[in-house]
Design a protein around this motif. Sequence first.
Motif, short mmCIF file in Angstrom:
data_model
loop_
_atom_site.label_atom_id
_atom_site.label_comp_id
_atom_site.label_asym_id
_atom_site.label_seq_id
_atom_site.Cartn_x
_atom_site.Cartn_y
_atom_site.Cartn_z
N PHE A 93 0.94 -1.19 -0.11
CA PHE A 93 -0.12 0.17 0.13
C PHE A 93 0.80 1.24 -0.05
N VAL A 94 1.82 1.30 0.91
CA VAL A 94 2.68 2.59 0.89
C VAL A 94 3.66 2.85 -0.43
N MET A 95 3.90 1.57 -1.01
CA MET A 95 4.68 1.76 -2.24
C MET A 95 3.77 2.25 -3.35
N ALA A 96 2.54 1.79 -3.47
CA ALA A 96 1.41 2.36 -4.31
C ALA A 96 1.32 3.77 -4.13
N ILE A 97 1.08 4.27 -3.17
CA ILE A 97 0.87 5.62 -2.79
C ILE A 97 2.05 6.51 -3.14
N ASP A 98 3.09 5.96 -2.69
CA ASP A 98 4.16 6.76 -3.03
C ASP A 98 4.62 6.84 -4.55
N VAL A 99 4.51 5.83 -5.31
CA VAL A 99 4.57 6.02 -6.70
C VAL A 99 3.32 6.87 -7.26
N LEU A 100 2.39 6.82 -6.81
CA LEU A 100 1.15 7.90 -7.24
C LEU A 100 1.59 9.38 -6.62
N LYS A 101 2.39 9.50 -5.56
CA LYS A 101 2.70 10.58 -5.40
C LYS A 101 3.54 11.44 -6.48
N GLY A 102 4.47 10.66 -6.59
CA GLY A 102 5.24 11.03 -7.90
C GLY A 102 4.78 11.17 -9.15
N TRP A 103 3.79 10.35 -9.50
CA TRP A 103 3.21 10.63 -10.77
C TRP A 103 2.09 11.67 -10.75
N ALA A 104 1.58 11.90 -9.72
CA ALA A 104 0.36 13.13 -9.45
C ALA A 104 1.28 14.45 -9.51
N ALA A 105 2.28 14.57 -8.81
CA ALA A 105 2.91 15.82 -8.67
C ALA A 105 3.76 16.16 -10.06
N THR A 106 4.19 15.20 -10.91
CA THR A 106 4.79 15.57 -11.97
C THR A 106 3.78 15.85 -13.08
N SER A 107 2.55 15.27 -12.90
CA SER A 107 1.40 15.63 -14.02
C SER A 107 0.79 16.99 -13.62
N LEU A 108 1.30 17.72 -12.63
CA LEU A 108 0.79 19.08 -12.68
C LEU A 108 1.33 19.95 -13.58
N ALA A 109 2.27 19.57 -14.09
CA ALA A 109 3.12 20.31 -15.32
C ALA A 109 2.07 20.36 -16.41
N THR A 110 1.47 19.21 -16.93
CA THR A 110 0.44 19.09 -17.87
C THR A 110 -0.74 20.10 -17.61
N LEU A 111 -1.02 20.10 -16.04
CA LEU A 111 -2.12 21.08 -15.88
C LEU A 111 -1.53 22.59 -16.04
N MET A 112 -0.29 22.89 -15.85
CA MET A 112 0.36 24.28 -16.19
C MET A 112 -0.04 24.44 -17.63
N LEU A 113 0.43 23.39 -18.48
CA LEU A 113 0.22 23.62 -20.17
C LEU A 113 -1.15 23.89 -20.43
N ASN A 114 -2.08 22.91 -20.01
CA ASN A 114 -3.51 22.96 -20.19
C ASN A 114 -4.24 24.42 -19.79
N GLN A 115 -3.60 24.87 -18.73
CA GLN A 115 -4.09 26.38 -18.44
C GLN A 115 -3.31 27.51 -19.07
N GLY A 116 -2.39 27.00 -20.03
CA GLY A 116 -1.71 28.24 -20.58
C GLY A 116 -0.69 28.90 -19.97
N ALA A 117 -0.25 28.33 -18.86
CA ALA A 117 0.60 28.92 -18.15
C ALA A 117 2.05 28.80 -18.25
#
Length: 214
Positions: A58-82
Amino acid sequence: MNLPLVLGLLVAAYLIGSIPTALWVGRAFFGLDIREHGSGNSGATNTFRVLGKKPGSFVMAIDVLKGWAATSLATLMLNQGAILPQQLLYFQLACGVLAVVGHIYPIWAGFRGGKGVATVLGMMLAIAPATVGVCILVFITVLLISRYVSLSSMTAGATFALLQLLPSFRPDNSLLLWFGFVLAALLVYTHRANIGRLRAGTESRVPMPWDRKS
């Protein structure tokens, strides 16, 4: 560039990485501070050793998800035109690195965290999923043979760097190529104590599901 949005999401990346999954699981379900047991790290590997297979998974899955989710914030920046499309990789790396820093130095846990391997995995899974897929297979193979998570992590990190030299896995931006080698070197550096224990034959092995004892 929308600077307030970019800065806000960069801070969010660090805060996501700072979620001390192992610490919270240990306290909530076992009444202990995982950092006071085993290797003293607040990460998935130590959770496997101290708390067992299910909490560790469980801990490993959440820690992997943390890295994926945080990195994906850059896509949100792009989609928002930032940010501009050509800046995407730079901000993916920035968000991912901040998440890893957050995991190692979590603000929610007195800046005492883990080594960030699972969070790095999630980060690179968001950036180069095909390359990471091969590295996961390498990690699992080495782990099944050796039962050493540290050796498996370092081998997978080296594989990521070397794979990018091949035409099929070569990234469009050479920054990712160089980052792969830096990442491999950092994995070796953060596991220097493990290397010493591996050489001395005292490194802890991870139990497999078919073992009689966990």
